[in-house]
Design an enzyme around this catalytic site. Structure first.
Site, PDB file in Angstrom:
ATOM      1  N   SER A 113       0.853  -1.186   0.000  1.00  0.00           N
ATOM      2  CA  SER A 113       0.000   0.000   0.000  1.00  0.00           C
ATOM      3  C   SER A 113       0.888   1.235   0.000  1.00  0.00           C
ATOM      4  O   SER A 113       2.059   1.179   0.394  1.00  0.00           O
ATOM      5  CB  SER A 113      -0.889  -0.010   1.245  1.00  0.00           C
ATOM      6  OG  SER A 113      -1.420   1.265   1.525  1.00  0.00           O
ATOM      7  N   TYR A 167      -1.145  -0.716  10.679  1.00  0.00           N
ATOM      8  CA  TYR A 167      -1.375  -1.050   9.270  1.00  0.00           C
ATOM      9  C   TYR A 167      -0.178  -0.632   8.419  1.00  0.00           C
ATOM     10  O   TYR A 167       0.319  -1.413   7.584  1.00  0.00           O
ATOM     11  CB  TYR A 167      -2.640  -0.366   8.766  1.00  0.00           C
ATOM     12  CG  TYR A 167      -2.912  -0.611   7.294  1.00  0.00           C
ATOM     13  CD1 TYR A 167      -3.259  -1.876   6.839  1.00  0.00           C
ATOM     14  CD2 TYR A 167      -2.813   0.426   6.364  1.00  0.00           C
ATOM     15  CE1 TYR A 167      -3.506  -2.110   5.488  1.00  0.00           C
ATOM     16  CE2 TYR A 167      -3.054   0.198   5.017  1.00  0.00           C
ATOM     17  CZ  TYR A 167      -3.407  -1.068   4.581  1.00  0.00           C
ATOM     18  OH  TYR A 167      -3.639  -1.295   3.249  1.00  0.00           O
TER      19      TYR A 167
END
Length: 312
Positions: A159, A184
């Site tokens: 990501s 994350y």
């Protein structure tokens, strides 16, 4: 970090679809594994690879949901896998290896995002455990199949949250205060560093690895976010419609990982970080190399498995 576009196929970009990047590529006889290949980007990836002729194995924690999602797609089979459970990872790998098949493509697509604090296994933070450690263990346990036919492509879904990799080395499991977005980001950083080190270690065996940023896609990955949070961030409106112009459909989001798994143009770019069907960055500088090696050693220690060293 360096940026290279020497091997980019300029005909593909942010609006390309997974089907378009496979045009002219015959995957007949190839075996692909797509973790989480029954939802969102994973399902779009499974559809494209199967349509290209590949036999696609979809390991899933919710096998009943997975079978329903892939019903009607020829060439797809579902097996059980919980990435947060190392015994489940071992069992899946043992079943696959017992089949005697080699692996041509392994796409580490499954993941979770911004979860409430959750502990799995021996108290590991769930995002790091699921997004990174489970996939690390899976790749290492499947190593004989990845090298059996002269090499394979391994694609690790990352990501933009991780493209400047940061690992909280003193507290990777957030024992001293938890922030869901920091956790994350760390897990996505780990995905990038893992792919870079895997490519370095696997090069002699013909294995190439890439990390991928799929871009902004609304998928079940956002299931842990309240609608109010996404509205407040400007992602969606009150009816759930995407607002950011950067948002793309799952078929477009899946394009880069399918391109990473199959494009001949990437033969010399192993270890790179890709987005919008382009090489965005490479992580081969001294600091990147040190962090990648350190992460590999930590992962081997935590999981007890290392295809390039001592395993349990």
């Amino acid at each position: 970090m360096t940026v290279s576009d020497q091997h980019d196929d300029l005909s593909f970009g942010i609006d390309s679809t997974a089907t378009e990047v496979l045009a002219g590529i015959d995957l007949s006889g190839k075996v692909a594994i797509v973790t989480g290949g029954y939802s969102g980007l994973g399902l779009a990836t499974t559809r494209a690879l199967a349509a290209g002729g590949a036999r696609v194995i979809v390991p899933a924690r919710r096998t009943d949901v997975a079978r329903e999602a892939v019903a009607g797609i020829d060439g797809v089979e579902v097996d059980e896998l919980d990435l947060a459970d190392l015994d489940s990872v071992r069992a899946f790998a043992e079943r696959f290896l017992a089949s005697g098949r080699s692996i041509d493509i392994l796409i580490n697509n499954a993941g979770i995002m911004a979860t409430p604090l959750t502990r799995v296994g021996p108290g590991w933070e769930a995002q790091f455990a699921t997004n990174h450690l489970g996939h690390y263990a899976l790749v290492n346990r499947l190593w004989p199949a990845l090298t059996a036919d002269g090499g394979a492509r391994v694609v690790v879904l990352s990501s933009g949250a991780g493209e400047n990799p940061r690992i909280n080395w003193d507290d990777v499991h957030f024992a001293d205060g938890y922030d869901k977005w920091a956790a994350y980001s760390q897990s996505k950083s780990a995905n990038i560093l893992f792919a870079a080190e895997l490519d370095r270690l696997g090069r002699a065996a013909g294995v190439q690895a890439f990390s991928v940023n799929p871009g902004y896609i609304l998928t079940p990955l956002q299931r842990h976010l309240a609608k109010e949070e996404m509205v407040g961030a400007g992602w969606i409106d009150e009816e759930g419609n995407a607002l950011l112009p950067e948002f793309r459909a799952p078929e477009q989001g899946a394009a880069t990982q399918v391109w990473a798994a199959t494009s001949p143009a990437l033969a010399g770019d192993g270890g790179a970080y890709l987005q919008a069907c382009k090489v965005a960055k490479t992580f081969d500088g001294p600091e990147d190399r040190e962090a990648a090696e350190r992460l590999w050693a930590l992962s081997a220690e935590l999981t007890g498995v290392d295809a390039f060293g001592k395993s349990e």
